[in-house]
Design an enzyme around this catalytic site. Structure first.
Site, PDB file in Angstrom:
ATOM      1  N   ARG A  12       7.064  -4.159  14.129  1.00  0.00           N
ATOM      2  CA  ARG A  12       6.517  -3.477  14.457  1.00  0.00           C
ATOM      3  C   ARG A  12       5.242  -3.500  14.838  1.00  0.00           C
ATOM      4  NH1 ARG A  12       7.579   1.653  13.274  1.00  0.00           N
ATOM      5  NH2 ARG A  12       8.923   1.700  11.909  1.00  0.00           N
ATOM      6  N   ILE A  14       1.008  -3.501  14.716  1.00  0.00           N
ATOM      7  CA  ILE A  14       0.378  -4.204  14.275  1.00  0.00           C
ATOM      8  C   ILE A  14       1.221  -5.341  14.174  1.00  0.00           C
ATOM      9  CG2 ILE A  14      -1.951  -5.472  13.110  1.00  0.00           C
ATOM     10  CD1 ILE A  14      -2.785  -1.574  12.756  1.00  0.00           C
ATOM     11  N   ASN A  82       0.636  -7.489   5.866  1.00  0.00           N
ATOM     12  CA  ASN A  82       0.235  -5.904   6.815  1.00  0.00           C
ATOM     13  C   ASN A  82       0.764  -4.719   6.503  1.00  0.00           C
ATOM     14  OD1 ASN A  82      -0.785  -5.304  10.001  1.00  0.00           O
ATOM     15  ND2 ASN A  82       2.127  -5.174   9.528  1.00  0.00           N
ATOM     16  N   THR A  86       2.481   5.669   5.916  1.00  0.00           N
ATOM     17  CA  THR A  86       1.669   6.901   5.391  1.00  0.00           C
ATOM     18  C   THR A  86       2.781   8.292   5.245  1.00  0.00           C
ATOM     19  OG1 THR A  86       1.972   7.014   7.912  1.00  0.00           O
ATOM     20  CG2 THR A  86      -0.643   6.794   6.923  1.00  0.00           C
ATOM     21  N   ASP A  88       1.523  11.622   4.251  1.00  0.00           N
ATOM     22  CA  ASP A  88       0.172  12.770   3.968  1.00  0.00           C
ATOM     23  C   ASP A  88       0.593  13.969   3.442  1.00  0.00           C
ATOM     24  OD1 ASP A  88      -0.576  10.272   5.769  1.00  0.00           O
ATOM     25  OD2 ASP A  88      -1.328  11.362   8.012  1.00  0.00           O
ATOM     26  N   GLN A 144      -5.125  11.891   2.943  1.00  0.00           N
ATOM     27  CA  GLN A 144      -4.373  11.069   2.609  1.00  0.00           C
ATOM     28  C   GLN A 144      -4.910  10.753   1.269  1.00  0.00           C
ATOM     29  OE1 GLN A 144      -5.889   8.727   5.463  1.00  0.00           O
ATOM     30  NE2 GLN A 144      -3.037   8.850   6.836  1.00  0.00           N
ATOM     31  N   TYR A 147      -3.003   7.280   0.426  1.00  0.00           N
ATOM     32  CA  TYR A 147      -3.784   6.906   1.656  1.00  0.00           C
ATOM     33  C   TYR A 147      -4.818   5.923   1.248  1.00  0.00           C
ATOM     34  CZ  TYR A 147      -3.387   4.164   6.147  1.00  0.00           C
ATOM     35  OH  TYR A 147      -3.552   3.359   7.104  1.00  0.00           O
ATOM     36  N   PRO A 177      -8.711  -1.764   9.919  1.00  0.00           N
ATOM     37  CA  PRO A 177      -8.428  -1.449  11.159  1.00  0.00           C
ATOM     38  C   PRO A 177      -8.761   0.307  11.428  1.00  0.00           C
ATOM     39  CG  PRO A 177      -6.561  -2.716  10.725  1.00  0.00           C
ATOM     40  CD  PRO A 177      -7.400  -2.051  10.054  1.00  0.00           C
ATOM     41  N   GLY A 178      -9.555   0.662  12.659  1.00  0.00           N
ATOM     42  CA  GLY A 178      -9.778   2.208  12.808  1.00  0.00           C
ATOM     43  C   GLY A 178      -8.186   2.740  13.576  1.00  0.00           C
TER      44      GLY A 178
HETATM   45  P1  NDP Z   1       3.607   0.384  12.084  1.00  0.00           P
HETATM   46  O1  NDP Z   1       4.887   2.062  11.252  1.00  0.00           O
HETATM   47  O2  NDP Z   1       4.177   0.644  13.461  1.00  0.00           O
HETATM   48  O3  NDP Z   1       4.647  -0.706  11.419  1.00  0.00           O
HETATM   49  C1  NDP Z   1       4.858  -0.940   9.989  1.00  0.00           C
HETATM   50  C2  NDP Z   1       5.540  -2.297  10.249  1.00  0.00           C
HETATM   51  O4  NDP Z   1       5.964  -2.895   8.552  1.00  0.00           O
HETATM   52  C3  NDP Z   1       6.879  -2.329  10.587  1.00  0.00           C
HETATM   53  O5  NDP Z   1       7.744  -3.825  10.733  1.00  0.00           O
HETATM   54  C4  NDP Z   1       7.965  -1.344   8.602  1.00  0.00           C
HETATM   55  O6  NDP Z   1       8.659  -1.877   8.765  1.00  0.00           O
HETATM   56  C5  NDP Z   1       7.737  -1.958   8.373  1.00  0.00           C
HETATM   57  N1  NDP Z   1       7.247  -2.001   6.576  1.00  0.00           N
HETATM   58  C6  NDP Z   1       7.617  -0.452   6.372  1.00  0.00           C
HETATM   59  N2  NDP Z   1       7.270  -0.750   4.734  1.00  0.00           N
HETATM   60  C7  NDP Z   1       8.420  -1.522   4.928  1.00  0.00           C
HETATM   61  C8  NDP Z   1       7.952  -2.084   3.265  1.00  0.00           C
HETATM   62  N3  NDP Z   1       8.136  -0.950   2.161  1.00  0.00           N
HETATM   63  N4  NDP Z   1       8.727  -3.427   3.004  1.00  0.00           N
HETATM   64  C9  NDP Z   1       7.979  -4.836   4.256  1.00  0.00           C
HETATM   65  N5  NDP Z   1       7.876  -3.784   5.400  1.00  0.00           N
HETATM   66  C10 NDP Z   1       7.718  -2.702   5.662  1.00  0.00           C
HETATM   67  O7  NDP Z   1       2.740   0.687  11.044  1.00  0.00           O
HETATM   68  P2  NDP Z   1       1.284  -0.172  11.985  1.00  0.00           P
HETATM   69  O8  NDP Z   1       1.561  -1.065  12.607  1.00  0.00           O
HETATM   70  O9  NDP Z   1       0.822   1.303  12.688  1.00  0.00           O
HETATM   71  O10 NDP Z   1       0.490  -0.480  10.473  1.00  0.00           O
HETATM   72  C11 NDP Z   1       0.589  -1.525  10.031  1.00  0.00           C
HETATM   73  C12 NDP Z   1      -1.159  -1.641   8.662  1.00  0.00           C
HETATM   74  O11 NDP Z   1      -1.721  -1.339   9.797  1.00  0.00           O
HETATM   75  C13 NDP Z   1      -0.088  -0.428   7.888  1.00  0.00           C
HETATM   76  O12 NDP Z   1      -0.509  -1.142   6.485  1.00  0.00           O
HETATM   77  C14 NDP Z   1      -1.493   0.764   8.109  1.00  0.00           C
HETATM   78  O13 NDP Z   1      -1.508   1.268   6.828  1.00  0.00           O
HETATM   79  C15 NDP Z   1      -2.512  -0.623   8.639  1.00  0.00           C
HETATM   80  N6  NDP Z   1      -3.397   0.662   9.580  1.00  0.00           N
HETATM   81  C16 NDP Z   1      -2.781   0.934   9.959  1.00  0.00           C
HETATM   82  C17 NDP Z   1      -3.780   1.752  11.269  1.00  0.00           C
HETATM   83  C18 NDP Z   1      -3.433   2.580  12.774  1.00  0.00           C
HETATM   84  O14 NDP Z   1      -4.106   2.607  13.299  1.00  0.00           O
HETATM   85  N7  NDP Z   1      -1.954   1.860  13.463  1.00  0.00           N
HETATM   86  C19 NDP Z   1      -5.336   1.774  11.066  1.00  0.00           C
HETATM   87  C20 NDP Z   1      -5.406   1.384   9.941  1.00  0.00           C
HETATM   88  C21 NDP Z   1      -4.791   0.488   8.899  1.00  0.00           C
HETATM   89  P3  NDP Z   1      10.509  -1.226   9.882  1.00  0.00           P
HETATM   90  O15 NDP Z   1       9.649  -1.592  11.270  1.00  0.00           O
HETATM   91  O16 NDP Z   1      11.795  -1.726   8.982  1.00  0.00           O
HETATM   92  O17 NDP Z   1      10.255   0.310   9.683  1.00  0.00           O
END
Ligand code: NDP
Length: 240
Positions: A12, A14, A82, A86, A88, A144, A147, A177-178
């Site tokens: 999902r 990023i 990746n 969060t 919060d 946060q 986080y 990333p922002g």
């Molecule tokens: P999403 O919530 O859209 O997607 C998170 C993904 O990580 C999903 O595939 C989810 O799986 C998986 N995941 C969550 N927990 C676990 C776990 N315990 N073990 C394995 N997989 C896990 O997140 P984003 O795409 O927004 O974020 C991706 C990364 O970028 C994160 O590290 C986030 O902190 C960082 N980030 C994001 C920002 C943003 O603005 N979006 C900004 C800065 C950093 P499932 O689908 O099964 O839940």
């Protein structure tokens, strides 16, 4: 032979964009996820990559899923840490579970995934490890502490690991990333999000594909001299 890449949280947001980009770059990709089976199945069918369930907070699960990936695809060359969550709350209202869970997924997850592959990368003399941090690990963010601590820790982990492996053909870099347009940001209340957007010089949220392009750049064969760095991808919101 094409490189083997593992993307945690690769189904999902990023991570999905990273999986798609590395596949388009010609790599054999395995994406991990933790609970959303529907998104995972969709990613598997859409991208035609291996998708496996693994909670990165659980070290035994990580070891076993990495062994499975190596038996299916071969040794891991590129690891993208990746997965992140969060939970919060201001510290004076935070509960132990919200603190623990964020540290365990967002920070311990890096150890759990990297420890099983690092010896093999060292032995083979090649590796690309890319860790997704956050603007809020660089500058802190109200509500946060968990986080921000975890994501600042990601940067420290990246620098130390880069030094340890600099002579072994392994680069280790972070991306901060922002605000990127994913489900994670969809949880931010509308008025708060509008305020955030107003503070981004580029004037919009980032796109997952823009982060994925940076991962592709850092994962490339020829990027052997960039290590220990943190690439800021935030539309000018915070100039670290
Ligand atoms: P999403 O919530 O859209 O997607 C998170 C993904 O990580 C999903 O595939 C989810 O799986 C998986 N995941 C969550 N927990 C676990 C776990 N315990 N073990 C394995 N997989 C896990 O997140 P984003 O795409 O927004 O974020 C991706 C990364 O970028 C994160 O590290 C986030 O902190 C960082 N980030 C994001 C920002 C943003 O603005 N979006 C900004 C800065 C950093 P499932 O689908 O099964 O839940």
């Amino acid at each position: 032979m094409s490189r083997v890449a593992v993307v945690t949280g690769g189904t999902r947001g990023i991570g999905h964009a990273i999986s798609a980009r590395l596949k388009a770059d010609g790599m054999r990709v395995a994406a991990l996820y933790s609970g959303n089976d529907e998104a995972a199945m969709h990613t598997r069918e859409e991208l035609e990559i291996i998708v496996l369930k693994c909670d990165v907070a659980e070290s035994l699960e990580c070891r076993s899923v990495l062994a499975e990936i190596e038996s299916l695809l071969g040794p891991v060359d590129v690891l993208v840490n990746n997965a992140g969550i969060t939970r919060d709350a201001t510290l004076h209202k935070m509960n132990d579970n919200d603190w623990d869970r964020v540290i365990r997924v967002d920070l311990n997850g890096l150890y759990n995934m990297t420890r099983p592959v690092i010896e093999g990368m060292r032995a083979r003399g090649f590796g690309r490890i890319i860790n997704i941090s956050s603007i809020n690990g660089q500058k802190g963010q109200f509500g946060q502490t968990n986080y921000s601590a975890a994501k600042a820790g990601v940067i420290g982990f990246t620098k130390a690991l880069a030094l340890e492996n600099a002579r072994k053909g392994i680069t280790v870099n972070a991306i901060a990333p922002g605000y990127i347009d994913t489900d994670m940001v969809a949880h931010v209340p509308h008025d708060v999000l509008e305020q955030i957007k107003a503070g981004i010089p580029v004037g919009r949220l980032g796109r997952p594909e823009e982060v994925a392009a940076c991962v592709s750049f850092l994962a490339a064969e020829e990027q052997a001299f960039i290590t220990g760095s943190t690439l800021t991808v935030n539309g000018g919101q915070y100039l670290a």
